[in-house]
Design a protein around this motif. Sequence first.
Motif, PDB file in Angstrom:
ATOM      1  N   PHE A   1       0.735  -1.101  -0.212  1.00  0.00           N
ATOM      2  CA  PHE A   1      -0.030  -0.059  -0.132  1.00  0.00           C
ATOM      3  C   PHE A   1       1.056   1.235  -0.065  1.00  0.00           C
ATOM      4  O   PHE A   1       0.548   2.132  -0.553  1.00  0.00           O
TER       5      PHE A   1
ATOM      6  N   LYS B   1       1.791   1.511  -3.723  1.00  0.00           N
ATOM      7  CA  LYS B   1       0.526   1.925  -4.613  1.00  0.00           C
ATOM      8  C   LYS B   1       0.313   3.529  -4.137  1.00  0.00           C
ATOM      9  O   LYS B   1      -0.046   4.035  -5.217  1.00  0.00           O
TER      10      LYS B   1
ATOM     11  N   GLN C   1     -11.511  10.245  -0.959  1.00  0.00           N
ATOM     12  CA  GLN C   1     -11.671   9.028  -1.669  1.00  0.00           C
ATOM     13  C   GLN C   1     -11.990   8.025  -0.325  1.00  0.00           C
ATOM     14  O   GLN C   1     -12.799   7.149  -0.387  1.00  0.00           O
TER      15      GLN C   1
ATOM     16  N   SER D   1      -7.114  -2.815  -8.665  1.00  0.00           N
ATOM     17  CA  SER D   1      -7.953  -1.546  -8.948  1.00  0.00           C
ATOM     18  C   SER D   1      -8.758  -2.095 -10.030  1.00  0.00           C
ATOM     19  O   SER D   1      -8.740  -2.781 -10.947  1.00  0.00           O
TER      20      SER D   1
ATOM     21  N   LYS E   1      -7.498   0.984 -14.368  1.00  0.00           N
ATOM     22  CA  LYS E   1      -6.029   1.169 -14.459  1.00  0.00           C
ATOM     23  C   LYS E   1      -5.848   2.300 -15.355  1.00  0.00           C
ATOM     24  O   LYS E   1      -6.554   2.908 -15.990  1.00  0.00           O
ATOM     25  N   GLY E   2      -4.566   2.597 -15.309  1.00  0.00           N
ATOM     26  CA  GLY E   2      -4.036   3.789 -15.966  1.00  0.00           C
ATOM     27  C   GLY E   2      -3.000   4.410 -15.250  1.00  0.00           C
ATOM     28  O   GLY E   2      -2.912   4.361 -13.901  1.00  0.00           O
TER      29      GLY E   2
ATOM     30  N   THR F   1      -5.129   9.741  -9.620  1.00  0.00           N
ATOM     31  CA  THR F   1      -5.074   8.560 -10.309  1.00  0.00           C
ATOM     32  C   THR F   1      -6.555   8.177 -10.591  1.00  0.00           C
ATOM     33  O   THR F   1      -7.674   8.545 -10.069  1.00  0.00           O
TER      34      THR F   1
ATOM     35  N   GLU G   1      -8.111   5.544 -10.396  1.00  0.00           N
ATOM     36  CA  GLU G   1      -8.953   4.676  -9.213  1.00  0.00           C
ATOM     37  C   GLU G   1      -9.314   5.888  -8.383  1.00  0.00           C
ATOM     38  O   GLU G   1     -10.793   5.592  -7.701  1.00  0.00           O
ATOM     39  N   GLN G   2      -8.810   6.840  -7.946  1.00  0.00           N
ATOM     40  CA  GLN G   2      -9.312   7.814  -6.929  1.00  0.00           C
ATOM     41  C   GLN G   2     -10.696   8.441  -7.428  1.00  0.00           C
ATOM     42  O   GLN G   2     -11.537   8.518  -6.793  1.00  0.00           O
TER      43      GLN G   2
ATOM     44  N   PRO H   1      -9.734  -2.648  -3.148  1.00  0.00           N
ATOM     45  CA  PRO H   1      -8.397  -2.354  -3.825  1.00  0.00           C
ATOM     46  C   PRO H   1      -7.612  -1.328  -2.980  1.00  0.00           C
ATOM     47  O   PRO H   1      -6.484  -1.581  -3.150  1.00  0.00           O
ATOM     48  N   SER H   2      -8.291  -0.565  -2.280  1.00  0.00           N
ATOM     49  CA  SER H   2      -7.580   0.268  -1.528  1.00  0.00           C
ATOM     50  C   SER H   2      -7.006  -0.085  -0.077  1.00  0.00           C
ATOM     51  O   SER H   2      -6.179   0.565   0.673  1.00  0.00           O
TER      52      SER H   2
END
Lengths: 404, 295, 606
Positions: free
Chosen positions: A248, A251, B13, B123, B126-127, B142, B144-145, B213-214
């Motif tokens: 994490f 990430k 987030q 996630s 993606k990217g 990001t 995802e955020q 994912p987070s």
Amino acid sequence: MTSHHPVTRRSIGLALATLAGLGLLPRGAEANSQGVSKDEIVIGALGALTGATAFIGAPGRDGIQLAVDGINAQGGINGRKLRLVFEHAFTPAESVAAAKKLVESDKVFVLILASGSTGAAAAADYVRETGVPTYNLYGSTPIIRKPFAKNVFHSVVPPAEISGGKMVDMIFEAKPDAKRVGVLAGTYAFPQATKAGLLAALEKKKDVKVVVEEFDQGARDFTSQLLSFARQRVEAVLVSGSFSEAGFAIKQAPEKGVTNMTWVLDGSAVNDAIIPIIGPENTKGVYGYFNVPYFPAQLDPPIVKYNELWKAKYGAPPQGRPNVYDIAGYSSTFVLAAALKKAGTDLSWAGLISAWETVKDAKPSDFGGPDVAFPESFSPTDHQGNTRLGKAAIKDGIWQVIAK
Amino acid sequence: MAEFIMVIIGGVQFGAIYALAAIGVVVIHKATRTVNFAHGGLVMLGAFVTYLVVVELRWPYWTAYVLAPLLIGTLAMALELVILRPIRRADMFTVIMATIFLGIALSETFRLAQNTEMLAVPSAVKGPPMIVPLGEDAFIVTAEQIWVTIGALLTGFAGLALFRYAGIGRSMRAMASNIRGAQLCGFSIDRVYALAWFFGGALAGLAGVFAAPSKGVSPELAVSVISAAFVAAVIGGFDSLIGAIIGGLLLGVVETLSAAYVSSAMKSAVSFLLLFVVLLWRPDGLFPERKGRDV
Amino acid sequence: MSDRLRGILRVLAPSSALVAFLLLGLFVGQYQRYVLSHAAAAIVIGAALTMLVGYARCISLATGAMMALGAYGSTLLVIKLGFPFLLAVALGGVLGGLGGFILAVPGVRFRSHNLAMVTLVFQSVVIIVIRELKGLTGGAEGLNVPRPTLFGIDFSGDYAILMLTVCVCVCVLVPLTILVTGAYGKNLRALASNEVGARAFGISIEHHLIAAFTISSAAVAIAAAIAAPRFRVIDPDTYGIMASIFTLAYPIVGGMQSIWGGVLGGGVLALLPEVLRPVADFIELFFAVLVIATIMFFRGGLVDLAGAIGRRLKGARPPESIEAASPVDAAVTGGLETSNAAVAAIGNALVIDNVSKVYDALRAVDGVSVEVRAGSLHGLMGPNGAGKTTLFNTISGFVGADGGRIECFGRDITHSPVEGRIALGITRTFQQVAIFPELTCRDNVVIGLGRNGIGSVLSRSFDDIAGRARAAEERGQADWALAAVGLGGLGDAPAGMLSLGNQRRLEIARAIVSRPRLILLDEPVSGVGHQEAEQLKDLLKRINADLGVTMLVVEHNIGFLVSLCDQLTVMGSGRVIAEGKPEEVVTRSEVRRVYFGESEKVALHA
């Protein structure tokens, strides 16, 4: 009412006598071969099956059991089968209790600490006091290592000064002119031990500024630590913690403006489960050391054979298993078996310890197992079985040992 | 400035996930007067469903968004039926005890089934991180955020709209304000309770999909989510859905700000201090529901 | 004497479990002795939580924090300041008690989930502080605990530690048992079952709950402090939220209705993991399922289960509800002491002067003035929403008046607190019976004697043991009051098993036992049958006559009120609309109009 006094006095006397007998008498020689019978040797092990360090204890248990099965299938040791008693212990208090239970109640002949540094540190005093032959598999903490104890042996996990030095070397291999290095360490036992090793190794590097940040066990949010690294323009970070914590942190790094970073991870964080966390596309610049020569996902023959054995016993593995602790638990049990075999008929604590000190290049293939770890050797003054570490990086979506 | 914006984005987030979890707690409490301490366990199982679907079965990600709410909603309904319905007549104290240990039972069952420290889930989107210029500086955000924040908040508002305007929401609200009256009007208490638990469970399941994912899937997820969801719910007044959303966002931002500008230890303490201050200063939360005179 | 002996035995009985451990320890191995010490500490924790969770019904998730305060406090005192071990343990207990006090002072204004959350705040903050104060506490890595030494003797053997643990635990468990089984425990159960009723008889909820948190936290802290050396290393995880949750299981599984529940629960649940070692993986799940099953199927816990098995063995039947209402025994009632009648001198018992109470826009009571003559039976009636309940509540102190003045026997009581009413000679009954169903009838009535300030209650708890005359005296007074209302034989019956009519009598007994000068009766016959109402009327008249006590009665049953009272006030829309002799007042047209809802026209036709 007068009859009260003698009764009380007698019971106090009795209690005191018992107390004296239990507390003050040194252990007699007869305790030294406990757990050994005509056809069986009982070995005890403790580690966490639940809680944040279950990723160490549970694989430890499974690895040891797998090896015990293999050794017994080969006929055991000089005609005796091994039997494993495993006790769950997460907190320090539970570790002491489990060690007491194994030694005093289950009467095990050898005690294996499969618990990581927390449990090893807690049990250290106890095993020194009792003198039970003890095999410390995963504890890097100095508390179990110093001062030197005749009855305590160490396995694939080397002391923190060795692993710390190795990690620092990896940084300068990747970024030879790094000037600002971050250390990200957990506040609990083994990351703190590693941290001490890291700081000692970094001290030798001139003109390198070190930024230390810490996190609590099981942390998922690294905002404050990453911002500190970003503000001080750190070029590489040494991470000491579990794979989830390291994952994490890596990430979240870009989200906090930390980019183009070199990450070097402690062995416990080098686990395939870290890849889905950070995403396979973000694994550039992530390195680590590994305590054994192969990763479970690699295709070298010994590890392929090992994976087959694992799956035959435990079925399809969950994510991240088998891990380094599975492999280390497995191979170390063979090292213990070699020591037991060397002790021959003298299966007393003293006999085992002196035999153990003469073990050289012990490995699983001595008992027909695949050689998935570095061979271990001991001497009367050096109880550290292994000091070698592999360098690992993520290639083709899996961790691989790239240099041994 | 760029750093501050990145901190706020990170806080929002996490806050959006807290908000979604808190709405589930509030819905169940509003309709059934049950304080559900097992909600964290439900969120964790929602995240686990995500892991199974995405990692184990390798199905497309969107199936998790469909399956998790359905499965967790059904599970929540079953728990209400089997465990909480028989003790419905007991006082609040007893029911709270039951849900506390129900939460433990859920996370322990998961742990025994998986026996690993944490399951990692990739996630949903993606990217590469997007760099947004800001004057001479630039901040990073990001995909995802953006996805988690907007997705969780939209889900939360959809839940709010459903509770406020749809038929099922009306029956739940009727039950919440006056059980006997609602029964007289033909609402079945059993049906409404089952519905509320399904609805709350489904929201928990979705919160799990967004959180996976987070935060990773582990028993600790249950503990961290339940305290955050409760703090958010209490800040919001415990009976207000919009309050829960704002409470969740507020909590996420305050936590991250204190991590960024005070210390990471302060981050863990600040949510509790926030809760404490709100309870003492405004026991009915920042957004108290108007209550009838039937007290 | 035999009563006192029985009391002492009752108080020592739970500790006998600990002494049994000591005997058992002689015959088992070292590790088992270690486990027994662990269970001994758990018994104390269980008993302490019985007080807090079972009796006071406060959900605490801060037990782990209290344990941490005790363990870290005592260890640090030994390490850093060189305190002797036992003194350090005691001070660890003080630190825990202080923690409980600090938690409770803001915390007790909340109930149920909000209280649980406040305790969770405390728990988390304590653990965070221990983690962060690394220099002092060793942080997350833990703190080494030295071996206990006592007068220079090193206590390192497992039996020695067991002895030490049992001794300290007995020293904590005995006073805990005295409090829980004594007046304090009864008051806790009273306020947990009916806060309004408890407050009316002077039980300060806040003080009682703060004391419960303080005392139980101190006990928990001592248990943890004595256990710490056995652990050798203590760390924040040992005392985390999971410790709080799993200790919460002790009283639930054991049974929350007696100290034995905590003792059994703590002992059994601490030993259980040892028995279940082969399936250690499942222990937490097993605990959780056990608690849920207890809540669902046998809420009385192990204590109830043991009781049921005991009864089954003896072939006895479970106790049944007591339905039969004993008629008022004229002879007993005749025995009421009449000396108090003299108190009822000429003059006013109660003067209500221009009292107002406003809710939002509603003037519930609007400038009401009423005078209640000493010794009279004064009725108060009015339709729904007339403001009589609000007026009644301002007199009994449950609602503060916005304006005006209330005088009782010449004293201004407008702003005096509810808890102080009983000392002024004012008691009350409730529209919805507010008895304490879990207590016996006698204990219900004893609470009516007042003396419920927290200090006096804590000291009264020791009366039985100390053999103080006061205890017997209280019982005597309670039995007198019970006999006076016709419940003479039911002193030991649980109040919850009485019929509604008898519960009303019990309330009256509780209201008269302190020999008050003014009793406020709130709808004393609501919900009871006609015959019973007649009997209650006779009873009230007799008490009024014999004790000379003034009564103010609110009632909907007009027939009852008219035949009971000698003065009647009628309210409508927050104001007094009529006052006078009952028979005469009810015939007045304004009364008929407001009260009976008759229009002017209908009234004329009638």
